[in-house]
Motif scaffolding. Sequence first.
Motif, PDB file in Angstrom:
ATOM      1  N   HIS A 143      32.054  22.178  10.922  1.00  0.00           N
ATOM      2  CA  HIS A 143      31.744  22.850  12.193  1.00  0.00           C
ATOM      3  C   HIS A 143      32.919  22.615  13.136  1.00  0.00           C
ATOM      4  CE1 HIS A 143      29.721  24.099  15.757  1.00  0.00           C
ATOM      5  NE2 HIS A 143      28.972  23.052  15.995  1.00  0.00           N
ATOM      6  N   GLU A 167      33.105  22.823  16.414  1.00  0.00           N
ATOM      7  CA  GLU A 167      32.905  22.309  17.770  1.00  0.00           C
ATOM      8  C   GLU A 167      33.544  20.919  17.874  1.00  0.00           C
ATOM      9  OE1 GLU A 167      28.873  22.371  19.315  1.00  0.00           O
ATOM     10  OE2 GLU A 167      29.638  22.293  21.365  1.00  0.00           O
ATOM     11  N   HIS A 177      32.826  17.319  16.576  1.00  0.00           N
ATOM     12  CA  HIS A 177      33.015  17.023  15.144  1.00  0.00           C
ATOM     13  C   HIS A 177      34.444  17.275  14.670  1.00  0.00           C
ATOM     14  CE1 HIS A 177      28.730  16.747  15.237  1.00  0.00           C
ATOM     15  NE2 HIS A 177      28.657  17.986  15.680  1.00  0.00           N
ATOM     16  N   HIS A 210      24.706  14.183  13.759  1.00  0.00           N
ATOM     17  CA  HIS A 210      24.124  13.529  14.936  1.00  0.00           C
ATOM     18  C   HIS A 210      22.833  12.855  14.491  1.00  0.00           C
ATOM     19  CE1 HIS A 210      26.683  15.609  17.863  1.00  0.00           C
ATOM     20  NE2 HIS A 210      26.346  16.772  17.359  1.00  0.00           N
TER      21      HIS A 210
HETATM   22 FE1  FEO Z   1      27.665  22.093  17.651  1.00  0.00          FE
HETATM   23 FE2  FEO Z   1      27.404  18.734  17.357  1.00  0.00          FE
HETATM   24  O1  FEO Z   1      28.240  20.348  17.746  1.00  0.00           O
END
Ligand code: FEO
Length: 390
Positions: free
Chosen positions: A78, A80, A83, A221
Amino acid sequence: MFRKIKDDIYSVGVIDWHRKLFDELIPLPDGTSYNSYFIQGQEKNAIIDTVEPDFDQDFLDNLEQAGVEKVDYIISNHAEQDHSGTIPVLLEKYPEAEVLCSAKAKSMLLDLLELKEEQIRVVEDGETLELGGKTLEFIDTPWVHWPETMSTYLQEENILFPCDFFGSHLATSDLYVEDEAEVFKAAKRYYAEIMMPFRKIIKNNLAKLEDYEIDMIAPSHGPIYDNPEIILDAYHDWVSDEVKPEVIVPYVSMHGSTDDLVNYFINSLIDEGIKVKPFNLTDVDLGNLAISLVDASTVVFGSPTVLTGPHPAAVYAAYVANILKPKTRYASIIGSYGWAGRMTDKLLDLMPNLKVELYDPVVAKGHGSDEDYQEIDRLVDEIKIDLENL
Ligand code: FEO
């Protein structure tokens, strides 16, 4: 700090105990973590996802403590930055590493980070990567937050690394889920805020994962699921078209008129044995409202009229509900006005994504007449009939 999951598989991410907001929007009452995983094969090794850049030194320290001297592959599930944001630092320390990601993620990583094109290799859906005794398979799982997302599956151990998918914003020293109720609530909040707008695509992703034997889900997470059925069952429930017979009431009142009407409505629902959850918008954790919208059948907004429209707190809640696209089936509005206004029209215009059946709103002039309260009785009766027929 690093922790062993299985032989040659380690958790090397960081815990963010104190973060209060994500995207400067989403409340994080329980902090979060940015999980990263290191997998050592007989010939090659790989890091799956990195961490929020504020924690780059902690991350490098973790890798050093884990004895990581070289890195062959950095897998970016991912793009973002929580990460991917530490990929540049990782490449400085391990310049021989190759970044592997989906085609869409490549252009995003180039846009977001100062990487060179030749440092990134695109992997395809179903492609495998041999590390020597450990085989990673890449699975396209789009829109488990952004359009470019993929998951990585470790075939020999049946471990899924899905990044945001199935995650929870929960800072905990537990490597694995121990307090199921606590993690369930955090995961539902996470689903509501991050995944719910893409419910139908996520349903497809879940169907795709049914082809895989999954013994463990290690998201990026929150804690790892060593009993993945808990979260898989929950996701199947959340993405289903089924709703629960519950009435959510986000409301705000200025001088007590809307408050009186809403309280009468809430008490009438309770008298009828209908589950109701009020949220006073002057002091609301929008995450809790979002959690309730995951599966509630009905939402009734309460707002006074400010100038000619809804109260700004109601506008905010309606806007958030609209972008989250809950599967709510029924809606209405209760409110009040002093002289004139188009409060209900303006509030409804903010929620085109809610594909609901609308009950006639109840809007009182001032504190409300007997007829207005009879209209609330009518609203409760209509809700009751529909909930009995769910
Ligand atoms: Fe969509 Fe944990 O970032």
